[in-house]
Design a protein around this motif. Sequence first.
Motif, PDB file in Angstrom:
ATOM      1  N   ILE A  57     -30.546  16.274  18.623  1.00 15.50           N
ATOM      2  CA  ILE A  57     -30.771  16.309  20.063  1.00 15.50           C
ATOM      3  C   ILE A  57     -29.686  15.475  20.745  1.00 15.50           C
ATOM      4  N   ALA A  58     -29.089  16.037  21.760  1.00  6.74           N
ATOM      5  CA  ALA A  58     -28.039  15.329  22.495  1.00  6.74           C
ATOM      6  C   ALA A  58     -28.599  14.883  23.832  1.00  6.74           C
ATOM      7  N   LEU A  59     -28.430  13.596  24.128  1.00  4.46           N
ATOM      8  CA  LEU A  59     -28.837  13.088  25.434  1.00  4.46           C
ATOM      9  C   LEU A  59     -27.578  12.971  26.276  1.00  4.46           C
ATOM     10  N   ARG A  72     -34.083   8.147   7.982  1.00  8.75           N
ATOM     11  CA  ARG A  72     -34.466   9.536   8.242  1.00  8.75           C
ATOM     12  C   ARG A  72     -34.085   9.941   9.663  1.00  8.75           C
ATOM     13  N   VAL A  73     -33.870   8.920  10.496  1.00 11.15           N
ATOM     14  CA  VAL A  73     -33.480   9.190  11.876  1.00 11.15           C
ATOM     15  C   VAL A  73     -32.202   8.414  12.159  1.00 11.15           C
ATOM     16  N   LEU A  74     -31.216   9.101  12.699  1.00 11.23           N
ATOM     17  CA  LEU A  74     -29.954   8.421  12.985  1.00 11.23           C
ATOM     18  C   LEU A  74     -29.659   8.494  14.479  1.00 11.23           C
ATOM     19  N   PHE A  75     -29.435   7.327  15.076  1.00 10.72           N
ATOM     20  CA  PHE A  75     -29.047   7.282  16.484  1.00 10.72           C
ATOM     21  C   PHE A  75     -27.540   7.077  16.573  1.00 10.72           C
ATOM     22  N   LEU A 115     -28.102  11.851  19.528  1.00  9.53           N
ATOM     23  CA  LEU A 115     -26.817  11.312  19.952  1.00  9.53           C
ATOM     24  C   LEU A 115     -26.708  11.332  21.468  1.00  9.53           C
ATOM     25  N   THR A 116     -26.043  10.320  21.974  1.00  6.99           N
ATOM     26  CA  THR A 116     -25.782  10.320  23.412  1.00  6.99           C
ATOM     27  C   THR A 116     -24.314  10.645  23.596  1.00  6.99           C
ATOM     28  N   THR A 117     -24.032  11.252  24.705  1.00  8.69           N
ATOM     29  CA  THR A 117     -22.636  11.598  24.959  1.00  8.69           C
ATOM     30  C   THR A 117     -22.479  11.871  26.433  1.00  8.69           C
ATOM     31  N   HIS A 118     -21.271  11.697  26.932  1.00  7.07           N
ATOM     32  CA  HIS A 118     -21.039  12.279  28.242  1.00  7.07           C
ATOM     33  C   HIS A 118     -19.998  13.387  28.169  1.00  7.07           C
ATOM     34  N   TYR A 119     -19.684  13.771  26.905  1.00 10.37           N
ATOM     35  CA  TYR A 119     -18.843  14.956  26.735  1.00 10.37           C
ATOM     36  C   TYR A 119     -19.749  16.167  26.576  1.00 10.37           C
ATOM     37  N   ARG A 145     -30.906  20.775  20.677  1.00  6.71           N
ATOM     38  CA  ARG A 145     -31.559  20.637  21.980  1.00  6.71           C
ATOM     39  C   ARG A 145     -30.759  19.659  22.828  1.00  6.71           C
ATOM     40  N   ILE A 146     -30.917  19.800  24.121  1.00 11.28           N
ATOM     41  CA  ILE A 146     -30.175  18.943  25.027  1.00 11.28           C
ATOM     42  C   ILE A 146     -31.131  18.338  26.036  1.00 11.28           C
ATOM     43  N   GLY A 147     -31.015  17.014  26.193  1.00 12.94           N
ATOM     44  CA  GLY A 147     -31.785  16.339  27.224  1.00 12.94           C
ATOM     45  C   GLY A 147     -30.804  15.801  28.248  1.00 12.94           C
ATOM     46  N   VAL A 148     -31.158  15.905  29.498  1.00  6.75           N
ATOM     47  CA  VAL A 148     -30.269  15.384  30.537  1.00  6.75           C
ATOM     48  C   VAL A 148     -30.924  14.169  31.173  1.00  6.75           C
ATOM     49  N   ILE A 149     -30.220  13.038  31.125  1.00  5.41           N
ATOM     50  CA  ILE A 149     -30.727  11.794  31.707  1.00  5.41           C
ATOM     51  C   ILE A 149     -29.882  11.435  32.907  1.00  5.41           C
TER      52      ILE A 149
END
Lengths: 253, 308
Positions: free
Chosen positions: B34-36, B154-157, B189-193, B203-207
């Motif tokens: 999931i990308a934030l 099991r979960v990677l940030f 993962l967070t990204t602004h790209y 999936r994509i979440g928009v913050i």
Amino acid sequence: MNLVAVRSIYRFEMARFFRTITQSLVSPVLSTSLYFVVFGTAIGSRINEVEGVSYGAFIVPGLIMLSVMTQATTNASFGIYFPKFTGTIYELLSAPVNFLEITLGYVGAAATKALFIGTIILITAFFFVDLTIAHPFAMIAFLILTCVSFALLGFIIGIWAGNFEQLQLIPLLVITPLVFLGGSFYSVSMLPPVWQTITMFNPVVYLISGFRWAFFGQADVPIGLSLLAIAFFTAACVTAIWWIFRTGWRIRQ
Amino acid sequence: MPSIVAIRDLRKQYAGGFQALKGVSLDIEEGEIIALLGPNGAGKTTLISTVCGITIPTSGSVTVGGHDTVTDFRAARQLIGLVPQEINLEPFETVMNTVRFSRGLFGKSADDGHIERVLKSLSLWDKRDNKIMTLSGGMKRRVLIAKALSHEPRVLFLDEPTAGVDVELRKDMWDVVAGLKASGVTIILTTHYIEEAEAIADRIGVISKGELLLVEDKAALMTRMGQKMLHIHLSQPTEAVPAALAHYNLSLEQDGRVLVYTYDTAKERTGITKLLTDLAATGLVLSDIETRQNSLEEIFVGLVKEDA
């Protein structure tokens, strides 16, 4: 209890110490030797015995304490400040460890280093003066307690410090004067009465007095009081560290 | 199946009064990426820091693998690996030592075999005895990933894993992420790209401004939000859109050589057939036809603007 984590922190910190073993050991040994030459031999030869002990031998416990307190404090403060400085503290904060385990790892390592240096200085002292130790076990116990309690203090300083200057501030401005004025180089009974009273507010007096008792069997203050003082100091530091981790002060937002 | 990470109404107000998170709720399924996505200061890092235990939440709760991150922090954190945004490493340590240390810190007994596999998968094995200060920026970032993977989470940030990384290395990093997903690790993962989210996320979440504006399947998001444009190239330029085509809201581009028709792919009738029939009736001659889809970037900019 995450003992694996405690051991990892301890080993990691000790590895840093052994990597720079020469500079870790040479400078305290050299500076102590200088004290022995200047105070013990040059000036000491003109001073009468203090409380039945030659002046050169009399200053040994004080010199060991001076080094041990400074080393325990600076090692522990640097140990926890460095991760804050490089940013690697994120890992400690996100790892499955609690305050006790982090403290055990860092303080344990810093106390071990100080103990190591204290022992080396004691060995060095035997080359300069005739020394007997009246209560060897009490001496070892006092040495360890001092290493641990001042490492705890250093740990608090390291968490508090916001830059390298502040890291040096407390050892330079507080610990060194307190140790010098705490009877490292003289017996409290040699002071004028007013100063004797004032000196009793210096916590270091109780430590040095107790440590000297372990060597020569005599002290400025009763040995029980010395033990009580060091126990109180240790408890105060542990409480402060527990509070720091509970509130996240200076480390967790 | 219960989600591996469950965030419930998470709020964070910093001591200065700044509200970084305003009630974020999010369920993350095991094995997904999931990308934030969000602009700087949107609350992405605060969200990650709060889940990982670096920041104390003001209210709300987080469970990881069913373990509450506050009351059962040991079990929860054991499942988590965190790759921070900044390159936070001790410069004088060797790669091997620092990765071993990370594993121990998470309470796992030494396993150099596992560390060897991790270092090899990140092309760090040859550098294992190098001091970190001698590594390039990209290599340092790999060391951070190796540290995070050292205790088999099991979960990677991944907090902005490719910020300030050159294009080639970014592609490498995407391959690494794809490999991790294949091994069953859930990745947040967070990204602004935008292109990064588009390239690797399921999936994509928009913050934006501490709020999760939406979370959606990437393909669904692009279809739902996506408008398509039909570019009609004319063999002879026209001065104006013919009156017969006025109700299609066409725009005229490239000095009258191209007619652009915007339509929604989600609609049952896109109106293309009718447009082309009407177009033929006007006598204009077509030389080419192409359709273009909105990129995620355009969708994203639209969303954040709406919110402003």
